[in-house]
Design an enzyme around this catalytic site. Structure first.
Site, mmCIF file in Angstrom:
data_model
loop_
_atom_site.group_PDB
_atom_site.id
_atom_site.type_symbol
_atom_site.label_atom_id
_atom_site.label_comp_id
_atom_site.label_asym_id
_atom_site.label_seq_id
_atom_site.Cartn_x
_atom_site.Cartn_y
_atom_site.Cartn_z
ATOM 1 N N HIS A 176 0.826 -1.208 0.000
ATOM 2 C CA HIS A 176 0.000 0.000 0.000
ATOM 3 C C HIS A 176 0.857 1.254 0.000
ATOM 4 C CE1 HIS A 176 0.880 -1.201 4.176
ATOM 5 N NE2 HIS A 176 1.065 0.092 4.364
ATOM 6 N N CYS A 177 0.305 2.340 -0.506
ATOM 7 C CA CYS A 177 0.965 3.647 -0.424
ATOM 8 C C CYS A 177 -0.022 4.727 -0.875
ATOM 9 C CB CYS A 177 2.217 3.700 -1.304
ATOM 10 S SG CYS A 177 1.901 3.718 -3.070
#
Lengths: 114, 155
Positions: free
Chosen positions: B64-65
């Site tokens: 994720h980011c």
């Protein structure tokens, strides 16, 4: 340094800053992902190196804006700055290929590629 | 907001070709964005992985980011045909990957809420041994919906 390279470094720097900010969010810590302190320090160093690659004036503007707003870059959507939600002057929209700042809040503006 | 409503069948690959972690992440990102935007997202996701694997154990990973390249929360899901090395928390290989990208400006902090929800649902999928159950993207979305509703009822 070309505008494209400056823009690429700025975007990467901004995404790294968001990554580092999220790591410190209590809500993120609560989720329980593993974060290695040593690697975090290494990422901070990558950030510093990236900042040094930018022209001094751009790096200074970025750091000043980050200190003020936490997020130095704001996307532009439908002619609005998504940092301060003010409509941008049309003359500015016509210059979307350049790295420019919002006349209202001063954030660096980013036009997403459609 | 429920997770199933954020899933899109064209971003669910249930026969993802096994490969190196970076390649699998790249394949999933390309279901969301292409070109320079995809490269920026992959680069940030890999930086996040350097901080510590997002493999939460029991065959599930949640890379994720946040990225400037997206204007809303985007999710892609991949299930590899063979488990792959992901340097997960339990050192075991991974076969189900939820990939999440959020815009930097995120009203209501939907990103962290969704991330927390995915972790919760993923743990439920492990507990009930449901990882390999869905055969089509549509079935996968229905499964996530059922698991999510089950979690709500259990509260």
């Amino acid at each position: 340094m070309s505008t494209e390279i400056v823009e690429m470094h700025l975007k990467l720097l901004f995404d790294l800053d968001n990554l580092l900010n999220d790591m410190d969010e209590p809500a993120y810590k609560k989720i329980g992902f593993k974060v290695e302190e040593k690697e975090k320090q290494s990422l901070i160093k990558t950030r510093t190196d990236l900042l040094k690659k930018l022209p001094r004036a751009t790096a200074d503007i970025y750091e000043r804006l980050k200190k003020r707003y936490q997020r130095a870059i704001a996307p532009v959507d439908n002619g609005f700055c998504f940092g301060c939600f003010q409509r941008l002057p049309i003359q500015l929209l016509a210059r979307s290929e350049e790295i420019i700042t919002c006349p209202n809040c001063g954030r660096i503006l980013y036009w997403r590629k459609k | 907001m429920n997770l199933a409503s954020l899933l899109s069948k064209d971003r669910i690959i249930l026969s993802l070709k096994p490969g190196k972690k970076n390649k699998v992440i790249e394949d999933l990102v390309y279901t969301i964005k292409q070109g320079a935007d995809a490269e920026l997202i992959v680069s940030t996701l890999l930086k996040r992985e350097e901080l510590g694997s997002t493999g939460i154990g029991k065959a599930i990973a949640i890379p994720h980011c946040r990225s400037l390249a997206v204007d809303k929360l985007e999710i892609a899901v991949g299930r590899t045909t063979k488990p792959i090395k992901f340097n997960a928390i339990d050192k075991k290989p991974v076969s189900l990957i939820f990939l999440i990208i959020a815009p930097p400006q995120d009203p209501g902090n939907q990103y962290l809420i969704t991330l927390g929800k995915i972790v919760q649902i993923a743990k439920e999928l492990i507990k009930k041994k449901l990882i390999g159950k869905a055969q089509t993207p549509e079935e996968f979305i229905t499964l996530i919906d059922q698991v999510e509703k089950g979690l709500k009822k259990g509260k």
